[in-house]
Structure formats: structure tokens, C-alpha cells
Design a protein around this motif. Structure first.
Motif, mmCIF file in Angstrom:
data_model
loop_
_atom_site.group_PDB
_atom_site.id
_atom_site.type_symbol
_atom_site.label_atom_id
_atom_site.label_comp_id
_atom_site.label_asym_id
_atom_site.label_seq_id
_atom_site.Cartn_x
_atom_site.Cartn_y
_atom_site.Cartn_z
ATOM 1 N N ARG A 133 0.839 -1.200 0.000
ATOM 2 C CA ARG A 133 0.000 0.000 0.000
ATOM 3 C C ARG A 133 0.873 1.248 0.000
ATOM 4 N NH1 ARG A 133 -3.032 -3.530 3.469
ATOM 5 N NH2 ARG A 133 -5.074 -3.987 2.510
ATOM 6 N N GLU A 134 0.325 2.311 -0.554
ATOM 7 C CA GLU A 134 1.065 3.551 -0.688
ATOM 8 C C GLU A 134 1.501 4.105 0.657
ATOM 9 O OE1 GLU A 134 -2.009 3.236 -4.018
ATOM 10 O OE2 GLU A 134 -1.932 2.862 -1.859
ATOM 11 N N SER A 135 0.805 3.747 1.721
ATOM 12 C CA SER A 135 1.145 4.215 3.067
ATOM 13 C C SER A 135 2.237 3.382 3.736
ATOM 14 C CB SER A 135 -0.110 4.201 3.954
ATOM 15 O OG SER A 135 -0.668 2.890 4.008
ATOM 16 N N GLN A 237 0.525 12.947 -4.608
ATOM 17 C CA GLN A 237 0.267 11.637 -4.020
ATOM 18 C C GLN A 237 0.770 10.533 -4.944
ATOM 19 O OE1 GLN A 237 -3.729 11.020 -2.128
ATOM 20 N NE2 GLN A 237 -4.197 12.998 -3.087
ATOM 21 N N LYS A 322 -6.748 2.756 -3.596
ATOM 22 C CA LYS A 322 -6.628 4.191 -3.330
ATOM 23 C C LYS A 322 -6.985 5.005 -4.569
ATOM 24 C CE LYS A 322 -3.397 7.845 -2.022
ATOM 25 N NZ LYS A 322 -1.967 8.197 -1.735
#
Length: 352
Positions: A133-135, A237, A322
Motif C-alpha cells: 500500500r502507498e502508506s 500523491q 486508493k
């Protein structure tokens, strides 16, 4: 710095690559004014201007890009390979820096789109957390995708332009002549099996056979890249982008074999790089018999990326939700993607 009145003027870096070619054509089809940057002097894109430039050279970059004073969007997918991960950082970072700094000075820049990949999650090092995940926290060590994004984010602070970063899975494309085109390597392998009357054996371990993997259709990737660059909700982002489905190789492999009308036999460890060398002469005969467009198998693919992919004995996929939560709802069925690409290769005379 000039201003524009709703113009869409794109500068595509790495336009001759597996991602850049499709993206350039998608931009032209979407009525953008497009200039394609490439290191190849023989490259052309219908409906786009082409500039051959070595972005590692800041002086050459400034001279050859000096006329592009109306560019609003940079789409960056250029990259240079090297012997190891650390030595890839310097030149790849310099190319992005040279391009962005020139365009900041001369053009009404609105957005920089950076093409990345799962290396930011450590995919090049071995097994990593999935779904990525991007996080997720960054990974220690030298890696040019991370270095580029760190620089780009810092460079953007206080500026009028913004950035986005796209992270696709394994990209499915109908573009020949690129070692990162896994679908083409598979099509060549299956065509060799047909010619030699052999079953289609999976070329990896039992763990790889049962692993999960995601894919990103090149057309879908181009659509998502353009959408992200134009959407106000995606500024500054990063986004994973995949087809939206997951497959295990043990499910996907029979689909591929069936398209080529081949039987499936138990997996065996194979090197595409070695196999394509071994069958170079055979492919020349196949090409002559079927009037194919390329008789040298190594000009189609060297097999290196296929070896890399089939060396993954662990899951390799990201969470693509996302981007879809942000409003992009594109989807592509992966089994249909492969079958469509094989059809395109055959119609184009790349495989028999």
C-alpha cells in the motif's frame, strides 16, 4: 514563464519504452499536443513531435528543450539500467532533475507525473509485505524510484505545479523490442513450444506456481496516468495501479496454454535468456516460414525480465483501491488482457 488558456501540452520522457509508447499514443488520441523525448534517433509517434536527447547531460537538455515553452505536463517514464541498484540512482535521478529544472524555468508547468513500480516496496530485494500500500514505510538501501520521488516532492514545495506517482504491477503491452514485455516473452516461448511440439511447462518453482501476482494493462495504465495528472484530488500523491483482479500462476497458465492450443506439463526451472539464445536459429526459420516481422528473437526480447518475474517465489501484488477511491474506475480482466495481447502479436506478424 508563459501562461496557457486550458491547453494540454505534454512532454513524455522515455517515450520509446513499454509505458511511454502507449502513453504517448493515448495522449495524442485525447487531443493533447505531445512531444516525445527519447534517446533513439529513429523513433516516431504518430501525431507527436519527437526530440532525441540525453537527459543525463544538463547542457544538452537545456539546448534541445529550449523551444518547448508551452509544456503544461511532464509524463516521466524514462530509466537507465545498470549493473547494480546503487549505480542506477545517480543517472536516473539526474535525468529527472535536468528535465524538471529546465521546464520549470521556461514553461507554464502544471504537473509532473512520475512512473514508478513496486521497487519502492522492496520488490527488487525479495519477499515484501502484500498487498503493498502507498502508506507502507520506505525500504532501506539505494533505489532510484524512491530517490526520484524524494527529490521531486522536495522540489515541488512552494511551487505552482504539483506531482503524482504511478506504481503499476507487471505491465502488459503489445509493444515489441522491449525486454520488460512479459506477455511477448510468453508468446515467443509458447510459439517455440508449438514449433517443437512440446507442452507449455511453467518456467518457475512450485512456490512461484502457487504465488499471487497482479498485472497492469498498458492501455489502462495510460488512462490512469492521464486521469491522475488532470484530477485535482490526486495532487502530490502516489497511487498503485493494477487491473483490479488477482491471479495465481497455476490458474493463469492453463489460460495461456489453451490460447496457443498447447498441453500443460509440470513446472520446470527454465531460463528465458538461455532458451532464447538456444532457439535463435530456430526462430529465424519460424520467422521465414511464417513471414514474421522480426527474424532475430533477441531483437524481440532477451528474456531477462521474464527470468526475473518467474524467479519470484512469493506473492507480488499491490492494493489498487486508493486510486479507485479517488475516482478512477478503470478495470481490465487479466486473462482477457493476455489473450488480447497474443492476438495483437499474431495480427502484427510478431508471432506465427
Amino acid at each position: 514563464m508563459k501562461t496557457t488558456q486550458g491547453k494540454k501540452v505534454a512532454l513524455v520522457a522515455g517515450a520509446s519504452g513499454i509505458v511511454g509508447q502507449q502513453l504517448s499514443q493515448a495522449l495524442v488520441a485525447d487531443q493533447w499536443q505531445v512531444t516525445a523525448l527519447t534517446h533513439r534517433s529513429d523513433f516516431a509517434v504518430n501525431g507527436a513531435g519527437v526530440i532525441a536527447v540525453d537527459l543525463r547531460d544538463p547542457q544538452q537538455s537545456r539546448e534541445r528543450l529550449a523551444s518547448l515553452t508551452d509544456v503544461t505536463h511532464i509524463f516521466y517514464s524514462a530509466w537507465l539500467n545498470s549493473a547494480d541498484w546503487e549505480s542506477m540512482v545517480g543517472p536516473n535521478l539526474a535525468m529527472l532533475q535536468n528535465l524538471v529544472q529546465v521546464m520549470e524555468d521556461i514553461a507554464p508547468l502544471e504537473h509532473v507525473s512520475l512512473m514508478q513500480g513496486y521497487k519502492v516496496y522492496g520488490a527488487h530485494l525479495g519477499q515484501f509485505k502484500t498487498p503493498a500500500r502507498e502508506s507502507d514505510a520506505g525500504v532501506p538501501g539505494a533505489e532510484f524510484n524512491a530517490a526520484q520521488l524524494n527529490w521531486l516532492a522536495a522540489q515541488q514545495l512552494g511551487k505552482a505545479w504539483h506531482w503524482s506517482a504511478l506504481r503499476p504491477g507487471v505491465v502488459g503491452s503489445n509493444r515489441p523490442g522491449n525486454s520488460m514485455n512479459l506477455a511477448l516473452s510468453l508468446a515467443i516461448y509458447a510459439s517455440i513450444c508449438r514449433a517443437t511440439r512440446l507442452p507449455l511447462r511453467f518456467p518457475g518453482s512450485q512456490k512461484t506456481w502457487n504465488s499471487l501476482v497482479d498485472f497492469t494493462d498498458a492501455t489502462l495504465l495510460a488512462d490512469a496516468t492521464i486521469w491522475t495528472a488532470r484530477s485535482p484530488d490526486t495532487h502530490n500523491q502516489a497511487f498503485n495501479i493494477n487491473n483490479g483482479d488477482l491471479w495465481r500462476w497455476c490458474e493463469l497458465w492453463p489460460v495461456i496454454a489453451a490460447w496457443f492450443e498447447l498441453d500443460v506439463a509440470p513446472p520446470v526451472s527454465l531460463s528465458f535468456r538461455q532458451m532464447f539464445q538456444d532457439y535463435r536459429a530456430l526462430w529465424g526459420g519460424i520467422a521465414a516460414e511464417n513471414a514474421l516481422v522480426e527474424a532475430d528473437i533477441l531483437r524481440l526480447s532477451d528474456g531477462a525480465f521474464a527470468d526475473f518475474v518467474f524467479g519470484w517465489n512469493y506473492d507480488m501484488f499491490g492494493d489498487g483501491s486508493k486510486l479507485r477511491r479517488a475516482g478512477f474506475h478503470g478495470y481490465r480482466a487479466t486473462d482477457e488482457m493476455f489473450c488480447d495481447l497474443f492476438t495483437r502479436f499474431r495480427v502484427a506478424g510478431i508471432i506465427p
